[in-house]
Design a protein around this motif. Structure first.
Motif, PDB file in Angstrom:
ATOM      1  N   ASP A  51       0.848  -1.192   0.000  1.00  0.00           N
ATOM      2  CA  ASP A  51       0.000   0.000   0.000  1.00  0.00           C
ATOM      3  C   ASP A  51       0.882   1.239   0.000  1.00  0.00           C
ATOM      4  O   ASP A  51       0.982   1.969  -0.984  1.00  0.00           O
ATOM      5  CB  ASP A  51      -0.922  -0.028   1.211  1.00  0.00           C
ATOM      6  CG  ASP A  51      -1.812   1.204   1.301  1.00  0.00           C
ATOM      7  OD1 ASP A  51      -1.958   1.907   0.278  1.00  0.00           O
ATOM      8  OD2 ASP A  51      -2.347   1.464   2.388  1.00  0.00           O
ATOM      9  N   SER A  52       1.579   1.497   1.113  1.00  0.00           N
ATOM     10  CA  SER A  52       2.488   2.637   1.216  1.00  0.00           C
ATOM     11  C   SER A  52       3.357   2.468   2.452  1.00  0.00           C
ATOM     12  O   SER A  52       2.872   2.058   3.514  1.00  0.00           O
ATOM     13  CB  SER A  52       1.713   3.956   1.320  1.00  0.00           C
ATOM     14  OG  SER A  52       2.595   5.025   1.628  1.00  0.00           O
ATOM     15  N   ILE A  53       4.613   2.826   2.335  1.00  0.00           N
ATOM     16  CA  ILE A  53       5.514   2.794   3.483  1.00  0.00           C
ATOM     17  C   ILE A  53       5.013   3.713   4.594  1.00  0.00           C
ATOM     18  O   ILE A  53       5.295   3.497   5.770  1.00  0.00           O
ATOM     19  CB  ILE A  53       6.949   3.169   3.062  1.00  0.00           C
ATOM     20  CG1 ILE A  53       7.924   2.938   4.234  1.00  0.00           C
ATOM     21  CG2 ILE A  53       7.010   4.606   2.557  1.00  0.00           C
ATOM     22  CD1 ILE A  53       9.377   3.131   3.859  1.00  0.00           C
ATOM     23  N   ASP A  54       4.232   4.712   4.226  1.00  0.00           N
ATOM     24  CA  ASP A  54       3.715   5.661   5.218  1.00  0.00           C
ATOM     25  C   ASP A  54       2.654   5.041   6.120  1.00  0.00           C
ATOM     26  O   ASP A  54       2.238   5.667   7.103  1.00  0.00           O
ATOM     27  CB  ASP A  54       3.146   6.900   4.526  1.00  0.00           C
ATOM     28  CG  ASP A  54       4.218   7.709   3.808  1.00  0.00           C
ATOM     29  OD1 ASP A  54       5.395   7.575   4.176  1.00  0.00           O
ATOM     30  OD2 ASP A  54       3.869   8.448   2.871  1.00  0.00           O
ATOM     31  N   THR A  55       2.206   3.824   5.817  1.00  0.00           N
ATOM     32  CA  THR A  55       1.234   3.149   6.679  1.00  0.00           C
ATOM     33  C   THR A  55       1.907   2.344   7.785  1.00  0.00           C
ATOM     34  O   THR A  55       1.226   1.826   8.676  1.00  0.00           O
ATOM     35  CB  THR A  55       0.320   2.217   5.866  1.00  0.00           C
ATOM     36  OG1 THR A  55       1.116   1.182   5.262  1.00  0.00           O
ATOM     37  CG2 THR A  55      -0.429   2.982   4.781  1.00  0.00           C
ATOM     38  N   LEU A  56       3.237   2.232   7.741  1.00  0.00           N
ATOM     39  CA  LEU A  56       3.955   1.528   8.806  1.00  0.00           C
ATOM     40  C   LEU A  56       3.837   2.298  10.111  1.00  0.00           C
ATOM     41  O   LEU A  56       3.808   3.529  10.136  1.00  0.00           O
ATOM     42  CB  LEU A  56       5.432   1.368   8.453  1.00  0.00           C
ATOM     43  CG  LEU A  56       5.786   0.490   7.249  1.00  0.00           C
ATOM     44  CD1 LEU A  56       7.294   0.506   7.029  1.00  0.00           C
ATOM     45  CD2 LEU A  56       5.280  -0.935   7.441  1.00  0.00           C
ATOM     46  N   THR A  57       3.810   1.567  11.216  1.00  0.00           N
ATOM     47  CA  THR A  57       3.838   2.218  12.526  1.00  0.00           C
ATOM     48  C   THR A  57       5.258   2.674  12.825  1.00  0.00           C
ATOM     49  O   THR A  57       6.231   2.281  12.168  1.00  0.00           O
ATOM     50  CB  THR A  57       3.389   1.264  13.635  1.00  0.00           C
ATOM     51  OG1 THR A  57       4.353   0.195  13.750  1.00  0.00           O
ATOM     52  CG2 THR A  57       2.018   0.676  13.326  1.00  0.00           C
ATOM     53  N   GLN A  58       5.375   3.503  13.859  1.00  0.00           N
ATOM     54  CA  GLN A  58       6.691   3.970  14.275  1.00  0.00           C
ATOM     55  C   GLN A  58       7.586   2.789  14.651  1.00  0.00           C
ATOM     56  O   GLN A  58       8.770   2.750  14.304  1.00  0.00           O
ATOM     57  CB  GLN A  58       6.543   4.916  15.470  1.00  0.00           C
ATOM     58  CG  GLN A  58       7.844   5.544  15.931  1.00  0.00           C
ATOM     59  CD  GLN A  58       7.615   6.641  16.955  1.00  0.00           C
ATOM     60  OE1 GLN A  58       6.480   6.969  17.285  1.00  0.00           O
ATOM     61  NE2 GLN A  58       8.683   7.214  17.451  1.00  0.00           N
ATOM     62  N   GLU A  59       7.026   1.806  15.341  1.00  0.00           N
ATOM     63  CA  GLU A  59       7.803   0.639  15.741  1.00  0.00           C
ATOM     64  C   GLU A  59       8.261  -0.153  14.529  1.00  0.00           C
ATOM     65  O   GLU A  59       9.418  -0.593  14.456  1.00  0.00           O
ATOM     66  CB  GLU A  59       6.978  -0.254  16.668  1.00  0.00           C
ATOM     67  CG  GLU A  59       7.736  -1.498  17.122  1.00  0.00           C
ATOM     68  CD  GLU A  59       6.870  -2.466  17.921  1.00  0.00           C
ATOM     69  OE1 GLU A  59       7.426  -3.426  18.488  1.00  0.00           O
ATOM     70  OE2 GLU A  59       5.633  -2.268  17.952  1.00  0.00           O
ATOM     71  N   GLU A  60       7.378  -0.334  13.557  1.00  0.00           N
ATOM     72  CA  GLU A  60       7.710  -1.128  12.369  1.00  0.00           C
ATOM     73  C   GLU A  60       8.818  -0.466  11.557  1.00  0.00           C
ATOM     74  O   GLU A  60       9.755  -1.144  11.100  1.00  0.00           O
ATOM     75  CB  GLU A  60       6.459  -1.330  11.516  1.00  0.00           C
ATOM     76  CG  GLU A  60       5.459  -2.282  12.146  1.00  0.00           C
ATOM     77  CD  GLU A  60       4.079  -2.225  11.512  1.00  0.00           C
ATOM     78  OE1 GLU A  60       3.265  -3.125  11.772  1.00  0.00           O
ATOM     79  OE2 GLU A  60       3.802  -1.251  10.765  1.00  0.00           O
TER      80      GLU A  60
END
Length: 232
Positions: A51-60
């Motif tokens: 989808d998008s790298i921007d959907t990763l959480t801070q931890e991920e």
């Protein structure tokens, strides 16, 4: 405890291809960084990258960065190398600015908290460039006023003229942000007076102004998301 603060630009299109393929080809390597339910967590990360790298959480995102530094560098963002940064860049992650000092990171976060009282954005881990830019301009005004105030009270940074020029150049286009900064500065004026009567010169004030100014210069024409990440 982590101290450094990192600012990241992402390229979702590049990450969707290069970073996704890297995770697929070196799955066993990164699984060690995911600990519990590692295979499920890796699958979640890869699905998000589609989808998008921007959907990763801070931890991920922090796990991915730690993995890159362990694999290609020193396993420490604070000892980051240009080679590792280049590896990250070609995988859609650009670390474009760092605040390495714990004292300056604390000041930056305090100013962000002040700004959140005026803004309806309430920044956390990820921000859009327009909202981030407005915050930086507020930060330039606020830290500029404080630095000029300290100079008048013999805590010399010798930057008064250049700071005044920056403030004067931005003020006509951002009157509301200037007013917010002026209000916050004046509300703390007595505290500043008390502080300087009890403490020696505070060089960090001019340094954090420089950080705000450099961040502004690096992002003023950028259209995209900005990620604010502390050293995982």
């Amino acid at each position: 405890m982590a101290e450094e603060l990192y600012f990241i630009k992402t390229n979702p299109t590049v990450a969707k291809i290069n970073l996704y393929n890297r995770l697929c080809s070196e799955e066993n390597s990164i699984l060690h960084f995911l600990k519990e339910d590692s295979k499920d967590r890796l699958k979640t990360i890869k699905d998000k990258l589609k989808d998008s790298i921007d959907t990763l959480t801070q931890e991920e995102l922090g796990i991915i960065l730690s993995w890159f530094y362990d694999k290609y560098g020193s396993n420490s963002l604070s000892n980051s190398s240009e080679e590792v940064k280049m590896k990250l860049y070609i995988h859609g992650i650009e670390i474009f600015f760092e605040i390495p000092s714990a004292a300056l990171v604390k000041k930056f976060q305090e100013i962000l908290t002040k700004y959140n009282c005026h803004s309806q954005c309430h920044f956390n881990y990820i921000m859009n460039s327009k909202e981030f830019n407005d915050f930086l301009i507020y930060g330039i005004f606020y830290t500029g006023m404080l630095t000029l105030f300290l100079e008048k009270h013999d805590q010399k940074n010798n930057k008064g003229e250049s700071i005044s020029l920056v403030i004067d150049s931005l003020k006509p286009n951002y009157p509301s942000l200037y007013q917010y900064a002026e209000t916050d500065f004046n509300s703390n004026l007595e505290d500043f007076k008390t502080y300087i009567s009890q403490h020696p010169a505070e060089p960090d004030t001019a340094a954090i102004f420089d950080d705000f100014k450099e961040l502004y210069d690096l992002t003023r024409f950028y259209k995209g998301t900005i990620i604010k990440l502390q050293n995982p």
